[in-house]
Design a protein around this motif. Sequence first.
Motif, PDB file in Angstrom:
ATOM      1  N   SER A  27       5.642  -0.921   6.296  1.00 48.16           N
ATOM      2  CA  SER A  27       6.926  -1.564   6.489  1.00 48.16           C
ATOM      3  C   SER A  27       7.798  -1.278   5.274  1.00 48.16           C
ATOM      4  CB  SER A  27       6.741  -3.070   6.694  1.00 48.16           C
ATOM      5  OG  SER A  27       7.975  -3.682   7.029  1.00 48.16           O
ATOM      6  N   TYR A  28       8.881  -2.019   5.129  1.00 46.22           N
ATOM      7  CA  TYR A  28       9.854  -1.791   4.058  1.00 46.22           C
ATOM      8  C   TYR A  28       9.215  -1.943   2.681  1.00 46.22           C
ATOM      9  CZ  TYR A  28      13.885  -2.629   1.022  1.00 46.22           C
ATOM     10  OH  TYR A  28      14.798  -2.588  -0.009  1.00 46.22           O
ATOM     11  N   ASN A  29       9.535  -1.009   1.766  1.00 49.88           N
ATOM     12  CA  ASN A  29       9.133  -1.099   0.364  1.00 49.88           C
ATOM     13  C   ASN A  29       7.614  -1.201   0.192  1.00 49.88           C
ATOM     14  OD1 ASN A  29       9.638  -1.151  -2.392  1.00 49.88           O
ATOM     15  ND2 ASN A  29       9.805  -3.387  -2.465  1.00 49.88           N
ATOM     16  N   ASP A  30       6.875  -0.397   0.944  1.00 51.92           N
ATOM     17  CA  ASP A  30       5.417  -0.325   0.861  1.00 51.92           C
ATOM     18  C   ASP A  30       4.714  -1.603   1.304  1.00 51.92           C
ATOM     19  OD1 ASP A  30       5.517   2.282  -0.087  1.00 51.92           O
ATOM     20  OD2 ASP A  30       5.506   1.664  -2.183  1.00 51.92           O
ATOM     21  N   SER A  31       5.431  -2.533   1.906  1.00 51.03           N
ATOM     22  CA  SER A  31       4.793  -3.746   2.395  1.00 51.03           C
ATOM     23  C   SER A  31       4.113  -3.464   3.735  1.00 51.03           C
ATOM     24  CB  SER A  31       5.807  -4.884   2.531  1.00 51.03           C
ATOM     25  OG  SER A  31       6.826  -4.529   3.441  1.00 51.03           O
ATOM     26  N   ILE A  32       3.400  -4.466   4.235  1.00 50.81           N
ATOM     27  CA  ILE A  32       2.567  -4.283   5.420  1.00 50.81           C
ATOM     28  C   ILE A  32       3.083  -5.133   6.570  1.00 50.81           C
ATOM     29  CG2 ILE A  32       0.264  -4.728   6.373  1.00 50.81           C
ATOM     30  CD1 ILE A  32      -0.813  -4.106   3.546  1.00 50.81           C
ATOM     31  N   GLU A  33       3.129  -4.532   7.734  1.00 49.03           N
ATOM     32  CA  GLU A  33       3.394  -5.317   8.931  1.00 49.03           C
ATOM     33  C   GLU A  33       2.222  -5.153   9.894  1.00 49.03           C
ATOM     34  OE1 GLU A  33       7.059  -3.875  10.574  1.00 49.03           O
ATOM     35  OE2 GLU A  33       6.062  -2.369  11.804  1.00 49.03           O
ATOM     36  N   TYR A  34       2.007  -6.157  10.718  1.00 50.27           N
ATOM     37  CA  TYR A  34       0.857  -6.159  11.621  1.00 50.27           C
ATOM     38  C   TYR A  34       1.285  -5.818  13.043  1.00 50.27           C
ATOM     39  CZ  TYR A  34      -2.045  -8.206   7.978  1.00 50.27           C
ATOM     40  OH  TYR A  34      -2.746  -8.415   6.816  1.00 50.27           O
TER      41      TYR A  34
ATOM     42  N   SER B 204       0.834  -1.200   0.000  1.00 50.44           N
ATOM     43  CA  SER B 204       0.000   0.000   0.000  1.00 50.44           C
ATOM     44  C   SER B 204       0.867   1.248   0.000  1.00 50.44           C
ATOM     45  CB  SER B 204      -0.906   0.008   1.233  1.00 50.44           C
ATOM     46  OG  SER B 204      -1.648   1.206   1.326  1.00 50.44           O
ATOM     47  N   ASN B 205       0.292   2.349  -0.470  1.00 44.99           N
ATOM     48  CA  ASN B 205       0.989   3.633  -0.354  1.00 44.99           C
ATOM     49  C   ASN B 205       0.765   4.273   1.019  1.00 44.99           C
ATOM     50  OD1 ASN B 205      -1.724   4.337  -0.681  1.00 44.99           O
ATOM     51  ND2 ASN B 205      -1.293   6.084  -2.019  1.00 44.99           N
ATOM     52  N   PHE B 206      -0.092   3.661   1.840  1.00 39.31           N
ATOM     53  CA  PHE B 206      -0.344   4.098   3.225  1.00 39.31           C
ATOM     54  C   PHE B 206      -0.646   5.598   3.324  1.00 39.31           C
ATOM     55  CE2 PHE B 206       1.627   0.029   4.120  1.00 39.31           C
ATOM     56  CZ  PHE B 206       0.867  -0.422   5.198  1.00 39.31           C
ATOM     57  N   SER B 207      -1.559   6.062   2.509  1.00 38.99           N
ATOM     58  CA  SER B 207      -1.983   7.457   2.595  1.00 38.99           C
ATOM     59  C   SER B 207      -2.545   7.756   3.982  1.00 38.99           C
ATOM     60  CB  SER B 207      -3.065   7.746   1.546  1.00 38.99           C
ATOM     61  OG  SER B 207      -2.567   7.548   0.250  1.00 38.99           O
ATOM     62  N   ASN B 208      -2.109   8.859   4.545  1.00 37.71           N
ATOM     63  CA  ASN B 208      -2.579   9.275   5.869  1.00 37.71           C
ATOM     64  C   ASN B 208      -3.752  10.237   5.687  1.00 37.71           C
ATOM     65  OD1 ASN B 208      -2.896   9.918   8.532  1.00 37.71           O
ATOM     66  ND2 ASN B 208      -0.906  10.881   8.797  1.00 37.71           N
ATOM     67  N   ILE B 209      -4.935   9.650   5.472  1.00 37.55           N
ATOM     68  CA  ILE B 209      -6.103  10.463   5.106  1.00 37.55           C
ATOM     69  C   ILE B 209      -7.344  10.067   5.921  1.00 37.55           C
ATOM     70  CG2 ILE B 209      -5.357  11.073   2.767  1.00 37.55           C
ATOM     71  CD1 ILE B 209      -6.969   8.636   1.762  1.00 37.55           C
ATOM     72  N   PRO B 210      -7.281  10.123   7.229  1.00 35.80           N
ATOM     73  CA  PRO B 210      -8.445   9.727   8.028  1.00 35.80           C
ATOM     74  C   PRO B 210      -9.605  10.703   7.872  1.00 35.80           C
ATOM     75  CG  PRO B 210      -6.833  10.807   9.423  1.00 35.80           C
ATOM     76  CD  PRO B 210      -6.182  10.637   8.069  1.00 35.80           C
ATOM     77  N   ILE B 211     -10.811  10.199   8.061  1.00 29.02           N
ATOM     78  CA  ILE B 211     -11.976  11.073   8.209  1.00 29.02           C
ATOM     79  C   ILE B 211     -12.020  11.471   9.689  1.00 29.02           C
ATOM     80  CG2 ILE B 211     -14.488  11.251   8.108  1.00 29.02           C
ATOM     81  CD1 ILE B 211     -14.399   9.139   5.867  1.00 29.02           C
ATOM     82  N   THR B 212     -11.815  12.718   9.956  1.00 25.35           N
ATOM     83  CA  THR B 212     -11.749  13.198  11.335  1.00 25.35           C
ATOM     84  C   THR B 212     -13.137  13.609  11.835  1.00 25.35           C
ATOM     85  OG1 THR B 212     -11.384  15.498  10.689  1.00 25.35           O
ATOM     86  CG2 THR B 212      -9.421  14.077  10.899  1.00 25.35           C
ATOM     87  N   LYS B 213     -13.218  13.836  13.119  1.00 30.10           N
ATOM     88  CA  LYS B 213     -14.455  14.349  13.700  1.00 30.10           C
ATOM     89  C   LYS B 213     -14.845  15.662  13.021  1.00 30.10           C
ATOM     90  CE  LYS B 213     -16.175  16.387  18.019  1.00 30.10           C
ATOM     91  NZ  LYS B 213     -15.851  16.709  19.442  1.00 30.10           N
TER      92      LYS B 213
ATOM     93  N   ILE C  34     -17.955   0.873  10.068  1.00 30.28           N
ATOM     94  CA  ILE C  34     -16.688   1.591   9.949  1.00 30.28           C
ATOM     95  C   ILE C  34     -15.628   0.635   9.412  1.00 30.28           C
ATOM     96  CG2 ILE C  34     -14.929   2.919  11.156  1.00 30.28           C
ATOM     97  CD1 ILE C  34     -17.021   3.832  13.108  1.00 30.28           C
ATOM     98  N   ASN C  35     -14.930   1.079   8.349  1.00 33.93           N
ATOM     99  CA  ASN C  35     -14.041   0.190   7.603  1.00 33.93           C
ATOM    100  C   ASN C  35     -12.650   0.790   7.378  1.00 33.93           C
ATOM    101  OD1 ASN C  35     -16.222  -1.901   6.493  1.00 33.93           O
ATOM    102  ND2 ASN C  35     -17.069   0.160   6.259  1.00 33.93           N
ATOM    103  N   PRO C  36     -11.829   0.913   8.416  1.00 34.78           N
ATOM    104  CA  PRO C  36     -10.451   1.369   8.194  1.00 34.78           C
ATOM    105  C   PRO C  36      -9.665   0.314   7.424  1.00 34.78           C
ATOM    106  CG  PRO C  36     -10.722   0.600  10.446  1.00 34.78           C
ATOM    107  CD  PRO C  36     -12.087   0.576   9.827  1.00 34.78           C
ATOM    108  N   LEU C  37      -8.808   0.757   6.512  1.00 35.37           N
ATOM    109  CA  LEU C  37      -8.023  -0.182   5.705  1.00 35.37           C
ATOM    110  C   LEU C  37      -6.539  -0.146   6.040  1.00 35.37           C
ATOM    111  CD1 LEU C  37      -9.796   0.202   2.246  1.00 35.37           C
ATOM    112  CD2 LEU C  37     -10.149  -1.551   4.001  1.00 35.37           C
ATOM    113  N   VAL C  38      -6.084   0.951   6.649  1.00 43.05           N
ATOM    114  CA  VAL C  38      -4.745   1.029   7.233  1.00 43.05           C
ATOM    115  C   VAL C  38      -4.901   1.715   8.583  1.00 43.05           C
ATOM    116  CG1 VAL C  38      -3.482   1.049   5.038  1.00 43.05           C
ATOM    117  CG2 VAL C  38      -4.221   3.220   6.067  1.00 43.05           C
ATOM    118  N   ASN C  39      -3.895   1.589   9.434  1.00 41.26           N
ATOM    119  CA  ASN C  39      -4.012   2.059  10.810  1.00 41.26           C
ATOM    120  C   ASN C  39      -4.399   3.524  10.924  1.00 41.26           C
ATOM    121  OD1 ASN C  39      -2.330   3.396  13.280  1.00 41.26           O
ATOM    122  ND2 ASN C  39      -3.327   1.485  13.878  1.00 41.26           N
TER     123      ASN C  39
END
Length: 289
Positions: free
Chosen positions: A153-160, A91-100, A118-123
């Motif tokens: 994580s490294y190279n756009d990969s995902i860690e849990y 993922s590109n992990f865009s930091n784009i939350p819907i805020t209050k 509610i469906n978050p897809l990244v943290n």
Amino acid sequence: MLNFLIIGPITKDINSFANQVYTNIGGSVYYEAFVFENLNVNYTVLTTLKKDDFNLLNKFPDKSKISIVFKDETLVFKNIYITDSNRTQKSNFSNIPITKEDFIKTKINLKDYDAILINPLVNSDLDLNLLKYLSKYQIPILLSLQGILKYPSYNDSIEYNVPLIFNEILKYVDYIFCDDFEFNFIYPNMSQDDIFTIFKSTNISEIIITKNKKGSFVLDTIKNKSYNINPIKPKKIISPTGAGDTYMAAYAYKRFNNCTIEESGNFASKIASLKLEKTGPFNISLGKF
């Protein structure tokens, strides 16, 4: 008639499965909207998107039901399936939350809705202040756990990782949805009795766990009961993407139509099986069920 509010990002998905590559609109809200559209349920989608990617919405069932919070980026996922149950994801992990604050500006009237999905897809998708705000309206909140565990994580990969505020999140949610990997990641080697004890201190009334080919499992934390839901084998698996989201929407449809946990789970299993047979959303014939 039921009316659902669906919250989460629209994504640009690049899905590779069985030597075929599909680039398409994605995101839990996309697949859930198609389920509700087919079932003749009222719904509103609250989502994020970059203005340059507005054309992604052309494949939405009804654009008039979408409320957009425009952001600087669109969330992108690359899903590479080795088998239908084994995938590599980036993922590109865009930091784009819907805020209050974003939500208040939409002027959505929460009193119109029977439940909120509610469906978050990244943290970074889940804004705790928004969750607290929504919970004050005493409307059932259904949360998909998959995104809050995903960190870059490294190279756009995902860690849990389990977020530090995880227990705080559970204070404001009524139903949680996840797969067996995600649940066991959060609560490893824990007995069912221990799980019931833990959730007695939360607002969670039901935990819905999908298990791929093994069906699904529902824990009723109010009655301390568990339910095994048998899988429905698809004729052929074309694409697993969106099957879990489809299950969540179908379960909510039945559960908030005063159906039992078993009735809701069995229906959701059938509808999710239909999704596996398609690359994208599909038409549901309720006459079959």
